[in-house]
Design a protein around this motif. Structure first.
Motif, PDB file in Angstrom:
ATOM      1  N   GLY A   1      -1.382  -4.795 -10.758  1.00 13.13           N
ATOM      2  CA  GLY A   1      -2.324  -3.697 -10.848  1.00 13.13           C
ATOM      3  C   GLY A   1      -3.013  -3.465  -9.527  1.00 13.13           C
ATOM      4  O   GLY A   1      -2.421  -3.634  -8.463  1.00 13.13           O
ATOM      5  N   THR A   2      -4.284  -3.102  -9.617  1.00 12.34           N
ATOM      6  CA  THR A   2      -5.091  -2.826  -8.435  1.00 12.34           C
ATOM      7  C   THR A   2      -6.086  -3.957  -8.251  1.00 12.34           C
ATOM      8  O   THR A   2      -6.223  -4.828  -9.118  1.00 12.34           O
ATOM      9  CB  THR A   2      -5.858  -1.504  -8.609  1.00 12.34           C
ATOM     10  N   LEU A   3      -6.806  -3.930  -7.148  1.00 11.00           N
ATOM     11  CA  LEU A   3      -7.811  -4.956  -6.906  1.00 11.00           C
ATOM     12  C   LEU A   3      -8.889  -4.922  -7.993  1.00 11.00           C
ATOM     13  O   LEU A   3      -9.398  -5.955  -8.415  1.00 11.00           O
ATOM     14  CB  LEU A   3      -8.435  -4.764  -5.516  1.00 11.00           C
ATOM     15  N   GLU A   4      -9.203  -3.723  -8.490  1.00 13.91           N
ATOM     16  CA  GLU A   4     -10.238  -3.558  -9.512  1.00 13.91           C
ATOM     17  C   GLU A   4      -9.724  -3.786 -10.935  1.00 13.91           C
ATOM     18  O   GLU A   4     -10.491  -4.110 -11.825  1.00 13.91           O
ATOM     19  CB  GLU A   4     -10.834  -2.140  -9.451  1.00 13.91           C
TER      20      GLU A   4
ATOM     21  N   SER B   1      -3.349   0.392  -3.467  1.00 15.36           N
ATOM     22  CA  SER B   1      -2.771  -0.920  -3.174  1.00 15.36           C
ATOM     23  C   SER B   1      -2.364  -1.583  -4.476  1.00 15.36           C
ATOM     24  O   SER B   1      -3.119  -1.558  -5.455  1.00 15.36           O
ATOM     25  CB  SER B   1      -3.793  -1.804  -2.451  1.00 15.36           C
ATOM     26  N   LEU B   2      -1.172  -2.173  -4.486  1.00 17.47           N
ATOM     27  CA  LEU B   2      -0.703  -2.911  -5.655  1.00 17.47           C
ATOM     28  C   LEU B   2      -0.858  -4.403  -5.396  1.00 17.47           C
ATOM     29  O   LEU B   2      -0.541  -4.893  -4.301  1.00 17.47           O
ATOM     30  CB  LEU B   2       0.754  -2.592  -5.948  1.00 17.47           C
TER      31      LEU B   2
ATOM     32  N   ASP C   1       0.874  -1.175   0.000  1.00 20.22           N
ATOM     33  CA  ASP C   1       0.000   0.000   0.000  1.00 20.22           C
ATOM     34  C   ASP C   1       0.908   1.221   0.000  1.00 20.22           C
ATOM     35  O   ASP C   1       1.842   1.289   0.807  1.00 20.22           O
ATOM     36  CB  ASP C   1      -0.879   0.035   1.258  1.00 20.22           C
ATOM     37  N   ILE C   2       0.642   2.167  -0.905  1.00 21.71           N
ATOM     38  CA  ILE C   2       1.459   3.378  -0.974  1.00 21.71           C
ATOM     39  C   ILE C   2       0.545   4.595  -1.041  1.00 21.71           C
ATOM     40  O   ILE C   2      -0.636   4.469  -1.378  1.00 21.71           O
ATOM     41  CB  ILE C   2       2.431   3.365  -2.183  1.00 21.71           C
ATOM     42  N   PRO C   3       1.076   5.779  -0.743  1.00 19.66           N
ATOM     43  CA  PRO C   3       0.252   6.986  -0.870  1.00 19.66           C
ATOM     44  C   PRO C   3      -0.208   7.168  -2.323  1.00 19.66           C
ATOM     45  O   PRO C   3       0.572   7.003  -3.261  1.00 19.66           O
ATOM     46  CB  PRO C   3       1.188   8.122  -0.463  1.00 19.66           C
ATOM     47  N   ALA C   4      -1.467   7.487  -2.502  1.00 18.97           N
ATOM     48  CA  ALA C   4      -2.023   7.662  -3.850  1.00 18.97           C
ATOM     49  C   ALA C   4      -1.336   8.785  -4.603  1.00 18.97           C
ATOM     50  O   ALA C   4      -1.219   8.746  -5.823  1.00 18.97           O
ATOM     51  CB  ALA C   4      -3.525   7.916  -3.765  1.00 18.97           C
ATOM     52  N   HIS C   5      -0.854   9.804  -3.879  1.00 17.61           N
ATOM     53  CA  HIS C   5      -0.208  10.948  -4.523  1.00 17.61           C
ATOM     54  C   HIS C   5       1.272  10.699  -4.839  1.00 17.61           C
ATOM     55  O   HIS C   5       1.913  11.528  -5.464  1.00 17.61           O
ATOM     56  CB  HIS C   5      -0.340  12.198  -3.654  1.00 17.61           C
TER      57      HIS C   5
END
Length: 152
Positions: A79-82, A128-129, A53-57
């Motif tokens: 990628g992401t969960l989605e 989250s990656l 998990d990293i900061p979105a910015h």
């Protein structure tokens, strides 16, 4: 030809109404998240592996890399969960190390939420990656990785 005088996106120019530069671009502190994820020989298609998990910015750096030689799947999807391949989707045979951000490419200098295809920065400020098993595992394996980014 006219002589011009222009500024980069890192320079503030209040007279010409150019706002302060994004703090990640100007004074972002470098962070390196180093990890390893493992898969079992009987992991099925659709398996997910939460990497970090990293900061979105955060601004992802071109040194971000995944060592895929021993990964148990023929395809590397991160990628992401989605969106399983929001960051990258390549055949493992493409190389021993996969680097999804190249210096100067379309993803260079963008916040992680944009690189990953979000319409807006998530309200919780975190992305989250995930690594994915797009098909059944070909064998047990592991994938060391380093996520390099700059953040406030």
């Amino acid at each position: 030809m006219p002589v011009v005088s222009k500024v980069s996106n890192l320079v503030t120019d209040r007279i010409n109404n150019i706002p302060n530069a994004d703090p990640e671009l100007v004074r972002g502190r470098p962070v390196v998240a180093t990890g390893t994820v493992a898969n079992a020989v009987d992991d099925s298609a659709g398996s997910t592996y939460h990497l970090v998990d990293i900061p979105a910015h955060a601004i992802l750096d071109s040194r971000t890399a995944f060592a895929v030689t021993n990964w148990g799947f023929a395809t590397v999807q991160i990628g992401t969960l989605e969106d399983p391949d929001a960051l990258i989707s390549v055949a493992k045979s493409a190389g021993a190390t996969v680097a999804p951000i190249a210096f100067g490419d379309a993803k260079h200098g963008l916040p992680a939420w944009q690189v990953l295809g979000y319409a807006a920065e998530p309200k919780d400020g975190i992305v989250s990656l995930y690594a994915y098993g797009p098909a059944n595992a070909a064998g047990a394996g592991s994938m060391p990785f380093e996520i390099h980014y700059r953040a406030r």
